[in-house]
Write an enzyme that holds these catalytic residues in place. Structure first.
Site, PDB file in Angstrom:
ATOM      1  N   LYS A 176       0.846  -1.188   0.000  1.00  0.00           N
ATOM      2  CA  LYS A 176       0.000   0.000   0.000  1.00  0.00           C
ATOM      3  C   LYS A 176       0.887   1.245   0.000  1.00  0.00           C
ATOM      4  O   LYS A 176       1.480   1.597   1.006  1.00  0.00           O
ATOM      5  CB  LYS A 176      -0.916   0.040   1.236  1.00  0.00           C
ATOM      6  CG  LYS A 176      -1.952   1.156   1.094  1.00  0.00           C
ATOM      7  CD  LYS A 176      -2.539   1.583   2.403  1.00  0.00           C
ATOM      8  CE  LYS A 176      -1.994   2.882   2.945  1.00  0.00           C
ATOM      9  NZ  LYS A 176      -2.045   4.049   2.069  1.00  0.00           N
ATOM     10  N   GLU A 251       9.653   1.564  10.677  1.00  0.00           N
ATOM     11  CA  GLU A 251      10.610   2.655  10.422  1.00  0.00           C
ATOM     12  C   GLU A 251       9.837   3.948  10.562  1.00  0.00           C
ATOM     13  O   GLU A 251       9.022   4.282   9.693  1.00  0.00           O
ATOM     14  CB  GLU A 251      11.198   2.535   9.012  1.00  0.00           C
ATOM     15  CG  GLU A 251      11.954   1.254   8.747  1.00  0.00           C
ATOM     16  CD  GLU A 251      13.177   1.102   9.626  1.00  0.00           C
ATOM     17  OE1 GLU A 251      13.720   2.120  10.094  1.00  0.00           O
ATOM     18  OE2 GLU A 251      13.586  -0.050   9.859  1.00  0.00           O
ATOM     19  N   CYS A 285      13.096  11.516   6.337  1.00  0.00           N
ATOM     20  CA  CYS A 285      13.137  11.147   7.759  1.00  0.00           C
ATOM     21  C   CYS A 285      14.527  11.350   8.342  1.00  0.00           C
ATOM     22  O   CYS A 285      14.682  11.478   9.552  1.00  0.00           O
ATOM     23  CB  CYS A 285      12.695   9.699   7.931  1.00  0.00           C
ATOM     24  SG  CYS A 285      13.658   8.571   6.918  1.00  0.00           S
ATOM     25  N   GLU A 387       8.561  16.166  15.521  1.00  0.00           N
ATOM     26  CA  GLU A 387       8.978  16.087  14.124  1.00  0.00           C
ATOM     27  C   GLU A 387       8.117  17.048  13.292  1.00  0.00           C
ATOM     28  O   GLU A 387       6.892  16.950  13.301  1.00  0.00           O
ATOM     29  CB  GLU A 387       8.794  14.659  13.600  1.00  0.00           C
ATOM     30  CG  GLU A 387       9.302  14.510  12.193  1.00  0.00           C
ATOM     31  CD  GLU A 387       9.047  13.120  11.609  1.00  0.00           C
ATOM     32  OE1 GLU A 387       7.951  12.581  11.797  1.00  0.00           O
ATOM     33  OE2 GLU A 387       9.962  12.591  10.958  1.00  0.00           O
TER      34      GLU A 387
HETATM   35  P1  NDP Z   1       1.866   8.102   7.854  1.00  0.00           P
HETATM   36  O1  NDP Z   1       2.186   7.355   9.096  1.00  0.00           O
HETATM   37  O2  NDP Z   1       0.745   9.042   7.867  1.00  0.00           O
HETATM   38  O3  NDP Z   1       1.577   7.100   6.661  1.00  0.00           O
HETATM   39  C1  NDP Z   1       2.474   6.096   6.237  1.00  0.00           C
HETATM   40  C2  NDP Z   1       1.687   5.048   5.466  1.00  0.00           C
HETATM   41  O4  NDP Z   1       0.812   4.377   6.365  1.00  0.00           O
HETATM   42  C3  NDP Z   1       0.790   5.632   4.377  1.00  0.00           C
HETATM   43  O5  NDP Z   1       0.728   4.731   3.309  1.00  0.00           O
HETATM   44  C4  NDP Z   1      -0.526   5.735   5.111  1.00  0.00           C
HETATM   45  O6  NDP Z   1      -1.648   5.845   4.284  1.00  0.00           O
HETATM   46  C5  NDP Z   1      -0.526   4.453   5.895  1.00  0.00           C
HETATM   47  N1  NDP Z   1      -1.439   4.416   7.022  1.00  0.00           N
HETATM   48  C6  NDP Z   1      -2.028   5.456   7.657  1.00  0.00           C
HETATM   49  N2  NDP Z   1      -2.819   4.978   8.661  1.00  0.00           N
HETATM   50  C7  NDP Z   1      -2.715   3.630   8.636  1.00  0.00           C
HETATM   51  C8  NDP Z   1      -3.292   2.583   9.406  1.00  0.00           C
HETATM   52  N3  NDP Z   1      -4.137   2.821  10.389  1.00  0.00           N
HETATM   53  N4  NDP Z   1      -2.960   1.313   9.131  1.00  0.00           N
HETATM   54  C9  NDP Z   1      -2.102   1.042   8.130  1.00  0.00           C
HETATM   55  N5  NDP Z   1      -1.545   1.994   7.339  1.00  0.00           N
HETATM   56  C10 NDP Z   1      -1.837   3.272   7.594  1.00  0.00           C
HETATM   57  O7  NDP Z   1       3.225   8.792   7.409  1.00  0.00           O
HETATM   58  P2  NDP Z   1       3.413   9.780   6.197  1.00  0.00           P
HETATM   59  O8  NDP Z   1       2.968   9.165   4.914  1.00  0.00           O
HETATM   60  O9  NDP Z   1       2.873  11.117   6.606  1.00  0.00           O
HETATM   61  O10 NDP Z   1       5.015   9.854   6.110  1.00  0.00           O
HETATM   62  C11 NDP Z   1       5.769  10.725   6.863  1.00  0.00           C
HETATM   63  C12 NDP Z   1       6.353  10.016   8.063  1.00  0.00           C
HETATM   64  O11 NDP Z   1       7.141   8.916   7.629  1.00  0.00           O
HETATM   65  C13 NDP Z   1       7.286  10.905   8.849  1.00  0.00           C
HETATM   66  O12 NDP Z   1       7.022  10.757  10.221  1.00  0.00           O
HETATM   67  C14 NDP Z   1       8.654  10.347   8.521  1.00  0.00           C
HETATM   68  O13 NDP Z   1       9.628  10.574   9.498  1.00  0.00           O
HETATM   69  C15 NDP Z   1       8.359   8.901   8.350  1.00  0.00           C
HETATM   70  N6  NDP Z   1       9.417   8.273   7.582  1.00  0.00           N
HETATM   71  C16 NDP Z   1      10.273   7.413   8.219  1.00  0.00           C
HETATM   72  C17 NDP Z   1      11.329   6.848   7.539  1.00  0.00           C
HETATM   73  C18 NDP Z   1      12.249   5.878   8.202  1.00  0.00           C
HETATM   74  O14 NDP Z   1      12.938   5.163   7.485  1.00  0.00           O
HETATM   75  N7  NDP Z   1      12.312   5.813   9.522  1.00  0.00           N
HETATM   76  C19 NDP Z   1      11.556   7.160   6.118  1.00  0.00           C
HETATM   77  C20 NDP Z   1      10.581   8.049   5.548  1.00  0.00           C
HETATM   78  C21 NDP Z   1       9.551   8.582   6.266  1.00  0.00           C
HETATM   79  P3  NDP Z   1      -2.231   7.321   3.959  1.00  0.00           P
HETATM   80  O15 NDP Z   1      -1.364   7.850   2.895  1.00  0.00           O
HETATM   81  O16 NDP Z   1      -3.603   7.071   3.539  1.00  0.00           O
HETATM   82  O17 NDP Z   1      -2.169   8.106   5.221  1.00  0.00           O
END
Ligand code: NDP
Length: 484
Positions: A176, A251, A285, A387
């Site tokens: 997803k 992550e 991130c 963040e």
């Molecule tokens: P989110 O946590 O909002 O979303 C990440 C993914 O999870 C999206 O595909 C999202 O869908 C999905 N999602 C949301 N809610 C659920 C749920 N209840 N169950 C399963 N999946 C769900 O993060 P962002 O997309 O806003 O990304 C930014 C974040 O990612 C920042 O905090 C950043 O630091 C972190 N990040 C971490 C990295 C690492 O390697 N540690 C690397 C890159 C980013 P939807 O798009 O619909 O919300």
């Protein structure tokens, strides 16, 4: 790529509309305009994907390593052959400069696939001899069906970073991508068909967290979840899966410290720490958003960083000269601006930036922000503790190494840090004592795909990369054979 794009799910080797025909708008961040529709998939689509994945997985696991290697490499070749189209799509969908997508995102996506296609052919397992008594060996077998959930900041880069090791290890994947940036995962599905990836081995479902992310993470046939995203979403996934014994790799977010010592190469440090703060509009991130500078060079560093921030060319992400594009959405832009207001309320001084940036023409309604440098805040300020994930960094002075370490570790997060100094012993000491998963010394975002990647504390659990990823996506089974 100028016309409107209707995205489709990829299930059982076919591109298809969501069963219930629910769609969301896809908005181009640089213009604020709708330019396509995204399926808002739900549990019905998930059942179709699970059925396809179950039918495909065992055969895929039994496919020779060489055959898996060939198919995955074909896929990587196709990414390279379509790199211009993919870079344009990524830039349009995410708001990132097309030059960055061309140089980093798309080459890295094909590198991820090539790397794990090769890595699986070199994946050895352990053997433990018990003298005269017995010999143990460890089988590492695919898990079955796994879920890969990726965020919007590096869409194809992080999508492939997860699915490549999962597929190479012989699993069937239900992926997803973020609903905010679905386009390159859709184009990638088309390339899977062209590459001859067997039906059902990879299924891509588009939609929101609640409509498809939730059902995917809790589905009984999903054995493992590899998730990259925000810390609160990671916590939620951990809670809802607590009773199910699924394997989890999380992550999550970061609030990474940058430590600048007086004995650094100042010019290089300003350029590289500026890049660390503002690359991809601060939406990586690993970005270094808390900058600590030894007092002796504090004024010179701050002056240089402000100059760097002001030199970045903000513009249409599709213009090859642009260095700094749009942030990903209006909601995200508002969130970042709220933190800037908070910084002012908490006594911070905005040295440069701090506002929305308005452009003319095609991008007049786009979500552009100015690179922002803030000083004068305490470490306990929410701007320094939470963040922001945007082009906002803070700079604070310190006197000695001890204080620098204490400031760096004074955070709930523990993803990455960078240290800038010519004192090699100091760098080793700090690398040992800093609480984070990745330490860069006199560099930033220098990546070797073999190394363990991930964070500690609120930045997640588990590691990706190299052998760590192959271990995550396999189940170890010890076999003990007696010598009789
Ligand atoms: P989110 O946590 O909002 O979303 C990440 C993914 O999870 C999206 O595909 C999202 O869908 C999905 N999602 C949301 N809610 C659920 C749920 N209840 N169950 C399963 N999946 C769900 O993060 P962002 O997309 O806003 O990304 C930014 C974040 O990612 C920042 O905090 C950043 O630091 C972190 N990040 C971490 C990295 C690492 O390697 N540690 C690397 C890159 C980013 P939807 O798009 O619909 O919300």
């Amino acid at each position: 790529m100028s016309r409107s794009v209707d995205i489709q799910n990829y299930i059982n080797g076919e591109l298809m509309a969501p069963f219930n025909e629910h769609y969301l708008d896809n908005i181009e961040p640089a213009t604020g305009q709708i330019y396509g529709r995204i399926p808002n998939s739900d549990a019905t689509d998930l059942e179709m994907a699970v059925k396809a994945a179950r039918a495909a997985q065992k055969k895929w696991a039994a496919t020779s390593l060489d055959a898996r290697f060939q198919i995955l490499n074909r896929l990587a070749d196709l990414i390279d052959a379509n790199s211009d189209r993919l870079a344009e799509a990524e830039s349009r969908d995410n708001g990132k400069p097309i030059a960055l997508a061309r140089q980093v995102d798309i080459p890295r996506a094909s590198a991820n696939i090539r790397f794990f296609a090769q890595a699986i052919t070199q994946f050895a397992s352990e053997s433990h001899a018990m003298g005269e008594i017995a010999i143990n060996y460890t089988l590492r077998q695919p898990l079955g069906i796994v879920a890969c959930i990726s965020p919007w900041n590096l869409p194809l880069y992080l999508f492939t970073w997860k699915i490549a090791p999962a597929l190479a290890a012989g699993n069937a994947v239900i992926a997803k991508p973020s609903e905010v940036t679905p386009l390159t995962a859709y184009l990638f599905s088309q390339l899977c068909i062209e590459a001859g990836l067997p039906k059902g081995v990879l299924n891509v479902l588009h939609g929101t967290g609640p409509s498809i992310g939730g059902p995917l993470t809790t589905h009984e046939h999903v054995k493992a979840i590899s998730f990259t995203g925000g810390t609160s979403t990671g916590q939620h996934i951990r809670q809802v899966t607590a009773k199910s014994f699924k394997k989890l790799s999380l992550e999550l977010g970061g609030k990474n410290p940058t430590l600048v010592f007086a004995d650094c190469d100042l010019e290089k440090t300003i350029a590289e720490t500026g890049r660390a703060a503002f690359a991809n509009q601060g939406q990586i991130c690993l970005c270094g958003s808390r900058i600590y500078v030894q007092r002796k060079i504090y004024d010179a560093y701050v002056k240089g960083l402000v100059k760097y921030a002001e030199s970045l060319r903000i513009g249409d992400p599709l213009d090859t000269e642009t260095q700094f594009g749009a942030v990903v959405s209006e909601t995200h832009m508002e969130k970042v601006l709220k933190y800037v207001d908070m910084a002012v309320e908490q006594g911070g001084k905005i040295l440069t930036g701090g506002s929305r940036h308005l452009l003319q023409g095609r991008c007049e309604s786009g979500y552009f922000l100015q690179p922002t440098v803030i000083t004068g805040l305490n470490n306990s300020s929410s701007v320094n503790q939470e963040e922001i994930f945007g082009p906002v960094c803070t700079v604070q002075p310190f006197d000695d190494e001890k204080e620098a370490l204490a400031l760096a570790n004074d955070s709930n997060y523990g993803l990455a840090c960078s240290i800038w100094s010519s004192d090699v012993q100091r760098c080793h000491r700090l690398a040992r004592d800093i609480e984070c998963g990745i330490v860069w010394v006199n560099c930033w975002l220098q990546r070797d795909l073999r190394t363990p990647f991930g964070g500690m504390k609120a930045s997640g659990i588990g590691r990706e990369g190299g052998v760590e990823a192959l271990r995550f996506f396999t189940e170890p089974k010890n076999v003990c054979i007696s010598y009789g």
